[in-house]
Write a protein that holds these residues in place. Structure first.
Motif, PDB file in Angstrom:
ATOM      1  N   TYR A   1       0.839  -1.199   0.000  1.00 44.48           N
ATOM      2  CA  TYR A   1       0.000   0.000   0.000  1.00 44.48           C
ATOM      3  C   TYR A   1       0.879   1.255   0.000  1.00 44.48           C
ATOM      4  O   TYR A   1       1.756   1.412   0.840  1.00 44.48           O
ATOM      5  N   GLN A   2       0.629   2.126  -0.941  1.00 48.36           N
ATOM      6  CA  GLN A   2       1.247   3.450  -0.970  1.00 48.36           C
ATOM      7  C   GLN A   2       0.165   4.473  -0.656  1.00 48.36           C
ATOM      8  O   GLN A   2      -0.831   4.566  -1.370  1.00 48.36           O
ATOM      9  N   CYS A   3       0.374   5.216   0.434  1.00 48.05           N
ATOM     10  CA  CYS A   3      -0.682   6.076   0.965  1.00 48.05           C
ATOM     11  C   CYS A   3      -0.363   7.556   0.757  1.00 48.05           C
ATOM     12  O   CYS A   3       0.775   7.998   0.969  1.00 48.05           O
ATOM     13  N   GLN A   4      -1.380   8.280   0.374  1.00 50.82           N
ATOM     14  CA  GLN A   4      -1.304   9.739   0.294  1.00 50.82           C
ATOM     15  C   GLN A   4      -1.941  10.306   1.557  1.00 50.82           C
ATOM     16  O   GLN A   4      -3.156  10.263   1.724  1.00 50.82           O
TER      17      GLN A   4
ATOM     18  N   THR B   1      -6.989   9.742   4.242  1.00 48.87           N
ATOM     19  CA  THR B   1      -5.783   9.121   3.700  1.00 48.87           C
ATOM     20  C   THR B   1      -6.206   8.013   2.745  1.00 48.87           C
ATOM     21  O   THR B   1      -7.004   7.143   3.108  1.00 48.87           O
ATOM     22  N   THR B   2      -5.668   8.036   1.525  1.00 48.13           N
ATOM     23  CA  THR B   2      -6.008   7.037   0.513  1.00 48.13           C
ATOM     24  C   THR B   2      -4.785   6.184   0.220  1.00 48.13           C
ATOM     25  O   THR B   2      -3.715   6.699  -0.112  1.00 48.13           O
ATOM     26  N   CYS B   3      -4.941   4.873   0.358  1.00 46.27           N
ATOM     27  CA  CYS B   3      -3.842   3.929   0.149  1.00 46.27           C
ATOM     28  C   CYS B   3      -4.167   3.024  -1.044  1.00 46.27           C
ATOM     29  O   CYS B   3      -5.207   2.367  -1.058  1.00 46.27           O
TER      30      CYS B   3
ATOM     31  N   GLY C   1       2.124  13.890   3.667  1.00 47.75           N
ATOM     32  CA  GLY C   1       2.997  13.357   2.634  1.00 47.75           C
ATOM     33  C   GLY C   1       2.835  11.860   2.426  1.00 47.75           C
ATOM     34  O   GLY C   1       2.060  11.196   3.135  1.00 47.75           O
ATOM     35  N   PRO C   2       3.567  11.306   1.456  1.00 50.19           N
ATOM     36  CA  PRO C   2       3.442   9.881   1.136  1.00 50.19           C
ATOM     37  C   PRO C   2       3.975   8.983   2.249  1.00 50.19           C
ATOM     38  O   PRO C   2       4.979   9.286   2.871  1.00 50.19           O
TER      39      PRO C   2
ATOM     40  N   LEU D   1      -7.689   1.368  -0.091  1.00 49.81           N
ATOM     41  CA  LEU D   1      -8.022   1.508   1.326  1.00 49.81           C
ATOM     42  C   LEU D   1      -8.144   2.987   1.655  1.00 49.81           C
ATOM     43  O   LEU D   1      -7.302   3.791   1.247  1.00 49.81           O
ATOM     44  N   THR D   2      -9.198   3.346   2.390  1.00 46.33           N
ATOM     45  CA  THR D   2      -9.411   4.734   2.789  1.00 46.33           C
ATOM     46  C   THR D   2      -9.487   4.819   4.311  1.00 46.33           C
ATOM     47  O   THR D   2     -10.219   4.060   4.945  1.00 46.33           O
ATOM     48  N   ILE D   3      -8.711   5.749   4.879  1.00 48.54           N
ATOM     49  CA  ILE D   3      -8.709   5.961   6.328  1.00 48.54           C
ATOM     50  C   ILE D   3      -9.114   7.403   6.608  1.00 48.54           C
ATOM     51  O   ILE D   3      -8.448   8.346   6.168  1.00 48.54           O
ATOM     52  N   LYS D   4     -10.205   7.576   7.328  1.00 48.08           N
ATOM     53  CA  LYS D   4     -10.658   8.916   7.714  1.00 48.08           C
ATOM     54  C   LYS D   4     -10.397   9.113   9.198  1.00 48.08           C
ATOM     55  O   LYS D   4     -10.793   8.284  10.021  1.00 48.08           O
TER      56      LYS D   4
END
Length: 221
Positions: free
Chosen positions: A36-39, A150-152, A43-44, A141-144
């Motif tokens: 998973y690469q998360c924005q 944050t979108t991974c 930052g990343p 994957l989305t983390i609120k």
């Protein structure tokens, strides 16, 4: 050939048929590493987490459970109890098309700053439109948390975590009228259900053998 030998052959054939049915797997599940690469708002970030996807028959569909074995991101500040809400998409392949949305409960305990965020199990419902083999692969994957999102995104083109033979809502093998669920998916899944069918074959073979025996006895008399 005597009726006794015919009876023995019929029973042996029935038993062999039931063994073949029990051994036939209906699903294949495996734990797959997903990069998973998360924005994130700062930052990343990224991490690799093994992903497991399971399915349980429920009514005309399947309840999916997506499990994360490692955290995939972190927060520069502590996330208090209930501050983080995760959700994800599971990509369908094979006889399935599109995605299935899954979500989980907020964190039940505070998450310290700069600590990998453990994602609780995410669940959702998949209702197939037709019969066939469907693959289920980890998607976005989305983390609120704390008003931020944050979108991974998986960057390693992961393989499916689950491959399952499904029956559509209009098929002939929906949940039995008596209620209940079919077995969990896995390498030996649906063995119980198939074993029942194998038992039916066995009983039918035995009944046929008994009929032959009785018919022979009447003929002999």
């Amino acid at each position: 050939m005597s009726y006794q030998k015919r009876t023995a052959l019929a029973l042996a054939a029935a038993v062999a048929g039931s063994v073949v049915l029990v051994a036939a797997p209906a699903a294949h599940a495996s734990v797959v590493d997903v990069d998973y690469q998360c924005q994130t708002p700062i930052g990343p970030k990224g991490a690799v987490s093994p992903i497991d996807i399971k399915a349980v028959r429920s009514g005309s569909g399947y309840q999916l459970t997506m499990s994360f074995q490692k955290g995939v991101s972190s927060s520069p500040v502590e996330l208090g109890k209930g501050a983080m809400k995760p959700s994800a998409l599971i990509k369908l392949g094979g006889a399935g098309e599109g995605t299935v949305a899954v979500s989980g409960p907020p964190n039940v305990a505070a998450i310290p700053a700069n600590t990998p965020i453990k994602i609780n199990d995410l669940t959702g419902t998949y209702t197939p439109k037709k019969n066939g083999k469907v693959t289920f692969t980890a998607g976005v994957l989305t983390i609120k948390a704390l008003g931020t999102t944050t979108t991974c995104t998986p960057k390693n083109n992961p393989k499916p975590s689950l491959e399952l033979d499904v029956t559509g809502a209009t098929g002939s093998q929906n949940t039995p009228s008596g209620g209940g669920e079919l077995p969990r998916t896995g390498p030996l899944d649906s063995a119980t259900a198939l074993g029942t069918l194998g038992g039916t074959v066995l009983l039918a073979g035995a009944a046929g053998a008994l009929w032959l025996t009785r018919r022979g006895q009447r003929t002999a008399s």
